[in-house]
Design a protein around this motif. Structure first.
Motif, PDB file in Angstrom:
ATOM      1  N   ASN A   1      -1.822  -4.423  -0.969  1.00  0.00           N
ATOM      2  CA  ASN A   1      -3.089  -4.056  -1.616  1.00  0.00           C
ATOM      3  C   ASN A   1      -3.950  -5.284  -1.925  1.00  0.00           C
ATOM      4  O   ASN A   1      -4.326  -5.524  -3.074  1.00  0.00           O
ATOM      5  CB  ASN A   1      -2.805  -3.299  -2.915  1.00  0.00           C
ATOM      6  CG  ASN A   1      -2.346  -1.884  -2.668  1.00  0.00           C
ATOM      7  OD1 ASN A   1      -3.079  -1.073  -2.114  1.00  0.00           O
ATOM      8  ND2 ASN A   1      -1.120  -1.586  -3.071  1.00  0.00           N
TER       9      ASN A   1
ATOM     10  N   GLN B   1       5.335   2.389  12.500  1.00  0.00           N
ATOM     11  CA  GLN B   1       4.249   2.200  11.539  1.00  0.00           C
ATOM     12  C   GLN B   1       3.524   0.882  11.772  1.00  0.00           C
ATOM     13  O   GLN B   1       2.316   0.800  11.541  1.00  0.00           O
ATOM     14  CB  GLN B   1       4.774   2.268  10.110  1.00  0.00           C
ATOM     15  CG  GLN B   1       3.633   2.330   9.086  1.00  0.00           C
ATOM     16  CD  GLN B   1       4.123   2.465   7.666  1.00  0.00           C
ATOM     17  OE1 GLN B   1       4.700   1.540   7.113  1.00  0.00           O
ATOM     18  NE2 GLN B   1       3.874   3.622   7.057  1.00  0.00           N
TER      19      GLN B   1
ATOM     20  N   ALA C   1      -5.439   1.444   3.498  1.00  0.00           N
ATOM     21  CA  ALA C   1      -5.054   2.279   2.355  1.00  0.00           C
ATOM     22  C   ALA C   1      -5.721   3.651   2.430  1.00  0.00           C
ATOM     23  O   ALA C   1      -5.088   4.689   2.175  1.00  0.00           O
ATOM     24  CB  ALA C   1      -5.440   1.581   1.045  1.00  0.00           C
ATOM     25  N   GLN C   2      -6.984   3.673   2.806  1.00  0.00           N
ATOM     26  CA  GLN C   2      -7.726   4.935   2.907  1.00  0.00           C
ATOM     27  C   GLN C   2      -7.135   5.809   4.010  1.00  0.00           C
ATOM     28  O   GLN C   2      -6.980   7.028   3.852  1.00  0.00           O
ATOM     29  CB  GLN C   2      -9.196   4.650   3.194  1.00  0.00           C
ATOM     30  CG  GLN C   2     -10.068   5.895   3.237  1.00  0.00           C
ATOM     31  CD  GLN C   2     -11.545   5.554   3.481  1.00  0.00           C
ATOM     32  OE1 GLN C   2     -11.889   4.426   3.829  1.00  0.00           O
ATOM     33  NE2 GLN C   2     -12.405   6.541   3.297  1.00  0.00           N
TER      34      GLN C   2
ATOM     35  N   ILE D   1       0.854  -1.184   0.000  1.00  0.00           N
ATOM     36  CA  ILE D   1       0.000   0.000   0.000  1.00  0.00           C
ATOM     37  C   ILE D   1       0.893   1.237   0.000  1.00  0.00           C
ATOM     38  O   ILE D   1       1.925   1.275   0.682  1.00  0.00           O
ATOM     39  CB  ILE D   1      -0.919  -0.002   1.240  1.00  0.00           C
ATOM     40  CG1 ILE D   1      -1.943  -1.144   1.149  1.00  0.00           C
ATOM     41  CG2 ILE D   1      -1.631   1.337   1.415  1.00  0.00           C
ATOM     42  CD1 ILE D   1      -2.716  -1.382   2.416  1.00  0.00           C
ATOM     43  N   GLU D   2       0.515   2.242  -0.776  1.00  0.00           N
ATOM     44  CA  GLU D   2       1.314   3.461  -0.847  1.00  0.00           C
ATOM     45  C   GLU D   2       1.494   4.062   0.547  1.00  0.00           C
ATOM     46  O   GLU D   2       0.522   4.272   1.282  1.00  0.00           O
ATOM     47  CB  GLU D   2       0.638   4.482  -1.769  1.00  0.00           C
ATOM     48  CG  GLU D   2       1.463   5.730  -2.000  1.00  0.00           C
ATOM     49  CD  GLU D   2       0.833   6.688  -2.998  1.00  0.00           C
ATOM     50  OE1 GLU D   2       1.394   7.779  -3.202  1.00  0.00           O
ATOM     51  OE2 GLU D   2      -0.230   6.333  -3.567  1.00  0.00           O
ATOM     52  N   GLY D   3       2.735   4.320   0.904  1.00  0.00           N
ATOM     53  CA  GLY D   3       3.030   4.868   2.223  1.00  0.00           C
ATOM     54  C   GLY D   3       3.499   3.840   3.224  1.00  0.00           C
ATOM     55  O   GLY D   3       4.057   4.195   4.267  1.00  0.00           O
TER      56      GLY D   3
ATOM     57  N   LEU E   1      -4.049   5.778   5.230  1.00  0.00           N
ATOM     58  CA  LEU E   1      -2.703   6.261   4.914  1.00  0.00           C
ATOM     59  C   LEU E   1      -2.722   7.348   3.846  1.00  0.00           C
ATOM     60  O   LEU E   1      -1.816   8.176   3.785  1.00  0.00           O
ATOM     61  CB  LEU E   1      -1.811   5.099   4.481  1.00  0.00           C
ATOM     62  CG  LEU E   1      -1.462   4.069   5.554  1.00  0.00           C
ATOM     63  CD1 LEU E   1      -0.505   3.031   4.995  1.00  0.00           C
ATOM     64  CD2 LEU E   1      -0.849   4.744   6.776  1.00  0.00           C
ATOM     65  N   ASN E   2      -3.737   7.309   3.004  1.00  0.00           N
ATOM     66  CA  ASN E   2      -3.822   8.312   1.938  1.00  0.00           C
ATOM     67  C   ASN E   2      -4.537   9.577   2.390  1.00  0.00           C
ATOM     68  O   ASN E   2      -4.664  10.514   1.619  1.00  0.00           O
ATOM     69  CB  ASN E   2      -4.549   7.723   0.710  1.00  0.00           C
ATOM     70  CG  ASN E   2      -3.697   6.687   0.019  1.00  0.00           C
ATOM     71  OD1 ASN E   2      -2.463   6.745   0.076  1.00  0.00           O
ATOM     72  ND2 ASN E   2      -4.323   5.733  -0.662  1.00  0.00           N
TER      73      ASN E   2
END
Length: 312
Positions: free
Chosen positions: A273, A157, A308-309, A119-121, A311-312
């Motif tokens: 993801n 994290q 994901a939501q 996942i991004e981040g 972190l974004n």
């Protein structure tokens, strides 16, 4: 919902995997389907001993198998038609909702990173262990083997990822996050632990309760236990040994029964993801059955989407 399982992965495959899938098929809700991935002829030969293939089980053919001792990255690139490679291909293309396997752990972890990706981040995805608690339920311990060496930022994290995972998997409004250490005082522990403590303490997105010790592993002091993969793996497997010791000594106890690895059957990779669960290489039919049951819960929780939501 489609739950994909590597039929060829594990020391007791394919017999134990198929038997576990058959047992799980009798308990899963009607909206679930099990997809067994592996050599179709071999799978069908095993099924002959159990009668007809249940209607909720499908087979996807895979010509090759990644063996336990193979190098994960090399094996995945050299064996694109292996059961693990095909499983991740199906997951990436959203043909299945989760991929589970008891085969080469490294290949499962690398496969997740190469296919559905982090996942991004997320600095480093982790393998989460379900630790039974004396008061009932489970705590999430991260990491239990994917990242042996971790920087403070990575451990911090893990606290946030674990908190989100516990929140949506166990429906907890404010999961208690603790750092595994050699003492409860803030200044205790290695340089890494000492540097991680303030990072967790300053994160207002989590409910950080401080350090806990090894003696607190099962005592319901925390919902999320943060540690590196080296320490986490040792603690987790030591906990699992309680069941075998008790069994050899003729001791029967409901709590100790929950430390048996078969009770959960699998560990999710958190921070990627998609949904992935890794099982013990020695998984029995009961372990596979329970892993599939937890896989269903994992998909329903939509934890990775919430992570994901957030972190974004």
């Amino acid at each position: 919902m489609k739950i994909a399982v590597d039929a060829m992965g594990g020391d007791l495959a394919p017999q134990a995997i198929i038997e576990g899938a058959i047992q799980a098929a009798t308990e899963l809700p009607s909206d679930a389907k099990i997809i067994l991935i592996g050599n179709e002829n071999i799978i069908k030969d095993v099924f002959k001993g159990y009668g007809d293939v249940p209607s909720c089980i499908d087979i996807v053919h895979a010509e090759d198998v990644i063996k336990m001792g193979e190098h994960p990255t090399k094996a995945l690139s050299q064996k694109p038609n292996s059961s693990i490679a095909i499983g991740f291909k199906l997951l990436k293309e959203k043909e299945v909702d989760i991929f589970c396997g008891a085969g080469n752990t490294g290949a499962m972890h690398v496969g997740a990173l190469f296919s559905i990706k982090a996942i991004e981040g997320v600095l480093r995805p982790a393998i989460a262990g379900f630790v039974p608690q004396l008061g009932g339920g489970h705590a999430i311990m991260m990491d239990i083997g994917a990242n042996a060496d971790c920087k403070p930022e990575v451990l911090a994290q893990f606290g946030e990822l674990g908190s989100l995972f516990a929140q949506y998997t166990f429906q907890l409004s404010k999961p208690r996050v603790a750092l595994m250490n050699i003492g409860e005082e803030e200044q205790k522990g290695s340089l890494t632990a000492q540097a991680t403590y303030p990072l967790l303490e300053q994160n207002k997105k989590i409910n950080f309760i401080g350090n806990i010790e090894g003696k607190d592993l099962f005592t319901n002091k925390a919902d999320v236990i943060v540690t590196d993969g080296f320490t986490g793996n040792i603690l987790f497997k030591m906990g699992e040994s309680l069941y075998e010791i008790a069994k050899k000594r003729g001791i029967k106890d409901d709590f100790i029964d929950q430390t048996n690895y078969e009770a959960i059957g699998g560990s999710p990779i958190v921070g990627v993801n998609g949904n992935v669960m890794i099982a013990h290489g020695v998984s029995t039919p009961l372990a596979i059955q329970n892993m599939i049951g937890w896989a269903y819960k994992q998909v329903k929780s939509k934890a990775f989407l919430h992570i994901a939501q957030a972190l974004n």
